[in-house]
Design an enzyme around this catalytic site. Structure first.
Site, PDB file in Angstrom:
ATOM      1  N   SER A 116       0.786  -1.244   0.000  1.00 15.04           N
ATOM      2  CA  SER A 116       0.000   0.000   0.000  1.00 15.04           C
ATOM      3  C   SER A 116       0.811   1.284   0.000  1.00 15.04           C
ATOM      4  O   SER A 116       0.229   2.368  -0.139  1.00 15.04           O
ATOM      5  CB  SER A 116      -0.959   0.012   1.191  1.00 15.04           C
ATOM      6  OG  SER A 116      -2.080  -0.812   0.935  1.00 15.04           O
ATOM      7  N   LYS A 119       0.210   3.713  -2.792  1.00 14.15           N
ATOM      8  CA  LYS A 119      -0.822   4.749  -2.765  1.00 14.15           C
ATOM      9  C   LYS A 119      -0.216   6.151  -2.775  1.00 14.15           C
ATOM     10  O   LYS A 119      -0.883   7.122  -3.148  1.00 14.15           O
ATOM     11  CB  LYS A 119      -1.737   4.552  -1.557  1.00 14.15           C
ATOM     12  CG  LYS A 119      -2.625   3.314  -1.640  1.00 14.15           C
ATOM     13  CD  LYS A 119      -3.506   3.168  -0.407  1.00 14.15           C
ATOM     14  CE  LYS A 119      -4.552   2.070  -0.575  1.00 14.15           C
ATOM     15  NZ  LYS A 119      -4.001   0.716  -0.493  1.00 14.15           N
ATOM     16  N   SER A 173      -6.035   3.189   4.434  1.00 14.38           N
ATOM     17  CA  SER A 173      -5.464   2.434   3.320  1.00 14.38           C
ATOM     18  C   SER A 173      -6.556   1.798   2.470  1.00 14.38           C
ATOM     19  O   SER A 173      -6.449   0.643   2.033  1.00 14.38           O
ATOM     20  CB  SER A 173      -4.497   1.357   3.830  1.00 14.38           C
ATOM     21  OG  SER A 173      -3.607   0.963   2.808  1.00 14.38           O
TER      22      SER A 173
END
Length: 416
Positions: A116, A119, A173
């Site tokens: 993640s 991102k 997230s």
């Protein structure tokens, strides 16, 4: 005795203006005349999961020298007399957000799986394009995420502000928020991924290739500790991002039309609660990537960022390893450096060889394209083919008009 620099590396360093910092303690690659490599920790995947390990693209020496010759190592690189930080991540990097100086790293240009923390690339790409006050409607494809993966809890048909989506992305997230923001910024999630990859190239992040907007695992998806620092530097330069990253909690609004109440979410990054001067960052985890982390903090007017890949939560969790690296970096002299972060656009005109090609499993190949050929090659082929088709179409149309004209003349002669 100083090791010889490969010609390709020397050319890129000359163009990009990236000399090797004097005195940097670096363990070079095999075949160098210098001391043996001090290896980075190995990724120990628990036996209970054992996901298949991805095969990274072949290393390109010129790409691994981006930021300085000392960074072109699979091992530890730190300033002279600096202690090795007590971390277990397979690769990491510490850099100054303001000056761009790289203070140290381990395998800084080695390929890793992002999870993640990818991102942040989505944020670097889409934050400047989207109005945070715009209210948008969630669609069913936005919610197409891996079952059991992290999500904010957006609802099909729900209406949310773009700012709420960003907070859901960075605090919780949310993979659903990632799909939504990629679609809003580019028209579709897949188009958003293409724009993310274009932004990575602009930043000089040549080890980075996105397959999903969220960082959920996909074939051919890689990054490096150095690339993450480039991406994070752009994010932390944006005051809106800094505000989002330091937000401790926010309210996801109720959806009266869907008869669903609102709820609160909290920031999962423990650094902002437990580290004095924390500026925020991003956590990440998948069975394949293990723990990944990006964090930043300020101390005595100095802002540092840490990136790490392939960490295990034991004996020390990812964010705690990040905190240890920040302490290590703040303990070094202000002029300590083993390299530097290149500026956005710096390598656009003098690209360090071709970016890594996408494996066949991640994207279809182009017939006749050389393996590892740069993206512009395929674009040129496609563009040339389009021009040829257009020319043929014009010639055929002209031919048809001439044949019709001759038939009309013959008819008029016969009629007369």
């Amino acid at each position: 005795m100083r090791a010889r620099v490969p010609a390709a590396v020397a050319a890129v360093l000359l163009v990009a203006g990236m000399p090797s910092p004097a005195g940097a303690s670096v363990a070079p690659r095999a075949g160098s005349a210098r001391a043996a490599v001090t290896p980075c920790p190995k990724l120990a995947v628990p036996k209970v999961t054992r996901p298949p390990r991805p095969t990274p693209p072949a290393a390109v020496p010129a790409q691994q020298a981006v930021g300085g010759e000392a960074l072109a190592t699979p091992g530890l690189v730190v300033p002279p007399d600096a202690p090795a930080p007590p971390v277990t991540a397979t690769s990491w990097l510490v850099a100054d957000l303001d000056t761009g100086a790289v203070l140290g790293g381990c395998g800084p240009h080695e390929y890793g799986t992002p999870a993640s923390v990818q991102k942040l690339l989505l944020a670097a790409t889409m934050l400047p394009k989207l109005n945070p006050k715009q209210v948008v409607t969630v669609t069913r494809p936005d919610l197409d995420i891996e079952p059991g993966s992290s999500a904010v809890g957006l609802l099909d048909g729900g209406r949310y502000s773009v700012e709420t989506a960003w907070l859901g992305l960075l605090l919780q997230s949310g993979n659903d928020a990632a799909n939504l923001l990629a679609r809003l910024g580019a028209g579709s999630a897949s188009a958003g991924v293409r724009e993310m990859n274009a932004e990575a190239r602009r930043l000089g992040a040549w080890q980075t290739h996105a397959v999903t907007p969220s960082g959920l695992d996909g074939p051919g998806q890689f990054t490096s500790a150095y690339d993450l620092a480039l991406i994070a530097r752009v994010c932390f330069a944006d005051p809106t991002f800094r505000r989002y990253a330091l937000t401790e909690r926010t309210q996801i609004p109720a959806q009266p039309a869907l008869r669903k109440p609102g709820f609160q979410i909290q920031n999962e990054n423990q650094l902002i609660y437990r580290y004095p001067g924390a500026l925020g960052g991003k956590t990440g985890f998948t069975d394949l990537a293990r723990h990944t982390y990006v964090g930043a903090a300020e101390r005595d007017g100095r802002r540092l960022v840490v990136t790490l890949l392939g960490a295990e939560a034991r004996p020390v969790r990812g964010w705690e390893q990040g905190a240890r690296l920040l302490d290590w970096g703040f303990g070094l002299p202000r002029d300590a450096s083993v390299g530097r972060l290149v500026d956005p656009g710096e390598l656009t005109a003098a690209s360090p060889s071709a970016p890594p090609s996408t494996p066949a499993a991640a994207a279809p190949t182009t017939a006749g394209r050389a393996v590892g050929a740069p993206d512009w090659w395929g674009g040129a082929v496609v563009g040339g083919a389009a021009v040829l088709v257009g020319v043929l179409a014009v010639l055929l149309a002209v031919g048809r008009r001439r044949r019709r004209a001759r038939r009309r003349v013959r008819r008029r002669v016969a009629w007369d």
